[in-house]
Design a protein around this motif. Structure first.
Motif, PDB file in Angstrom:
ATOM      1  N   ALA A   1       0.836  -1.207   0.000  1.00  0.00           N
ATOM      2  CA  ALA A   1       0.000   0.000   0.000  1.00  0.00           C
ATOM      3  C   ALA A   1       0.869   1.255   0.000  1.00  0.00           C
ATOM      4  O   ALA A   1       0.573   2.237  -0.694  1.00  0.00           O
ATOM      5  CB  ALA A   1      -0.936  -0.008   1.217  1.00  0.00           C
TER       6      ALA A   1
ATOM      7  N   ALA B   1       3.847   1.503  -1.254  1.00  0.00           N
ATOM      8  CA  ALA B   1       4.434   1.636  -2.594  1.00  0.00           C
ATOM      9  C   ALA B   1       3.423   2.269  -3.547  1.00  0.00           C
ATOM     10  O   ALA B   1       3.775   3.119  -4.367  1.00  0.00           O
ATOM     11  CB  ALA B   1       4.880   0.272  -3.108  1.00  0.00           C
ATOM     12  N   MET B   2       2.161   1.861  -3.446  1.00  0.00           N
ATOM     13  CA  MET B   2       1.160   2.415  -4.347  1.00  0.00           C
ATOM     14  C   MET B   2       0.878   3.882  -4.019  1.00  0.00           C
ATOM     15  O   MET B   2       0.605   4.688  -4.908  1.00  0.00           O
ATOM     16  CB  MET B   2      -0.127   1.592  -4.283  1.00  0.00           C
ATOM     17  CG  MET B   2       0.034   0.172  -4.793  1.00  0.00           C
ATOM     18  SD  MET B   2       1.017   0.031  -6.303  1.00  0.00           S
ATOM     19  CE  MET B   2      -0.053   0.833  -7.490  1.00  0.00           C
ATOM     20  N   ARG B   3       0.984   4.217  -2.744  1.00  0.00           N
ATOM     21  CA  ARG B   3       0.821   5.625  -2.378  1.00  0.00           C
ATOM     22  C   ARG B   3       1.901   6.470  -3.042  1.00  0.00           C
ATOM     23  O   ARG B   3       1.629   7.538  -3.589  1.00  0.00           O
ATOM     24  CB  ARG B   3       0.879   5.759  -0.846  1.00  0.00           C
ATOM     25  CG  ARG B   3      -0.345   6.419  -0.247  1.00  0.00           C
ATOM     26  CD  ARG B   3      -0.317   6.354   1.272  1.00  0.00           C
ATOM     27  NE  ARG B   3      -0.811   5.074   1.772  1.00  0.00           N
ATOM     28  CZ  ARG B   3      -0.164   4.273   2.603  1.00  0.00           C
ATOM     29  NH1 ARG B   3       1.032   4.618   3.070  1.00  0.00           N
ATOM     30  NH2 ARG B   3      -0.701   3.137   2.972  1.00  0.00           N
ATOM     31  N   ARG B   4       3.121   5.956  -3.018  1.00  0.00           N
ATOM     32  CA  ARG B   4       4.193   6.690  -3.701  1.00  0.00           C
ATOM     33  C   ARG B   4       3.965   6.728  -5.208  1.00  0.00           C
ATOM     34  O   ARG B   4       4.245   7.724  -5.865  1.00  0.00           O
ATOM     35  CB  ARG B   4       5.543   6.025  -3.412  1.00  0.00           C
ATOM     36  CG  ARG B   4       6.098   6.342  -2.042  1.00  0.00           C
ATOM     37  CD  ARG B   4       7.547   5.886  -1.924  1.00  0.00           C
ATOM     38  NE  ARG B   4       7.672   4.453  -2.106  1.00  0.00           N
ATOM     39  CZ  ARG B   4       7.540   3.573  -1.116  1.00  0.00           C
ATOM     40  NH1 ARG B   4       7.278   3.978   0.111  1.00  0.00           N
ATOM     41  NH2 ARG B   4       7.668   2.287  -1.368  1.00  0.00           N
TER      42      ARG B   4
END
Lengths: 157, 157
Positions: A117, A119-122
């Motif tokens: 999660a 990583a996806m936020r970044r």
DNA sequence: GTTAAGTATCTCGATATCGAGATACTTTCG
DNA sequence: CGAAAGTATCTCGATATCGAGATACTTAAC
């Protein structure tokens, strides 16, 4: 040698191109993040949906992870073989097969989900939260309408 | 039975989900439109880029259609076998292979492109032109930033 | 100029995904 | 009830895509 600067070109076609490019770039983040844990994106998708929604019939999982039914069977087979998911015959509707995480599966997804999660936020942090919300709204409308149109057969003349 | 209305949840993760869904739905339109002409989406992509940009080295085509180099070779092989594309050794840089449409290829893509463009216009018509332009802008920013971040290795801890 | 690093293309084996069809069960409706 | 239509899952064969590595050429470094 220069074309005469097609100022406001074909917006729909360009939208399709940038949609595909954005999806590709973000999906590479997702793929790289998930690969850290020795999983494919579709396998991760199954674990994740079972983690957040609990036991579900195969068809429900399939609808959420956007692959065809035969591929779902294939991926679930692998997850069952690895002891991460179990199958159980449906109770009320005996056509169904219910899928759920095993303890090992739950442990795994609970351990890796937060990191994914993040990583996806970044991956989507090129837009500020405000613009993320705006994009969310536009993409939802775009996707829902396009999906609706898939059934309207009148579209391809 | 109702959850307490998780009003503003995890926007980045939701954005990723609706991005994937929107891409999937619009891509189904694209795939269906292209299938009418007996082509796959990647084959169509090669024809289309050569149609609009003229002769290009393989690597340039590859960057634009978003598949790996080995897949590009595979698809170009098929198009060459069908007499739609030709290969030519690069002149200045002898590593390159230049691709161009044959007359048959040009005829085909010229015939089918307008119809496909119309299908894609319908596919994204859930958004008004104004919102299409807005989505175009947001997706471009999102995609470019995500692509940039792919090289920043610091992102996966 | 020689070497090292980088780039372009292709080969090959592995695999994820699809599509059509088979099977079994459920729902609808006459 | 009983037939027909619909839905859920799986099987199987075909294929598109990938990833690692090989080869050939170019550019950069010394």
């Amino acid at each position: 040698m220069n074309r005469p600067a097609p100022i406001r070109r074909n917006v729909p076609l360009e939208l399709w191109v940038v949609l595909a490019r954005a999806f590709d770039a973000v999906e590479r983040h997702s793929r790289a993040s998930i690969a850290r844990f020795g999983l494919g994106t579709t396998e991760f998708g199954v674990l994740e949906v079972l983690y957040h929604k609990g036991e579900l019939p195969v068809c429900e999982v399939q609808r959420r992870i956007l692959v065809e039914s035969s591929s779902t069977t294939y991926v679930v087979d692998k997850l069952v073989a690895r002891g991460l998911v179990r199958r159980r015959p449906g109770q009320e509707d005996r056509r169904e097969v219910l899928l759920a995480l095993t303890p090992a599966g739950r442990l795994l997804i609970a351990r890796i989900f937060p990191s994914h999660a993040a990583a996806m936020r970044r991956a989507v942090s090129g837009l500020s939260p405000r613009w993320q919300a705006q994009a969310l709204d536009l993409l939802r409308r775009l996707g829902l309408d396009a999906a609706r149109r898939l059934h309207h057969k009148g579209d391809l003349p």
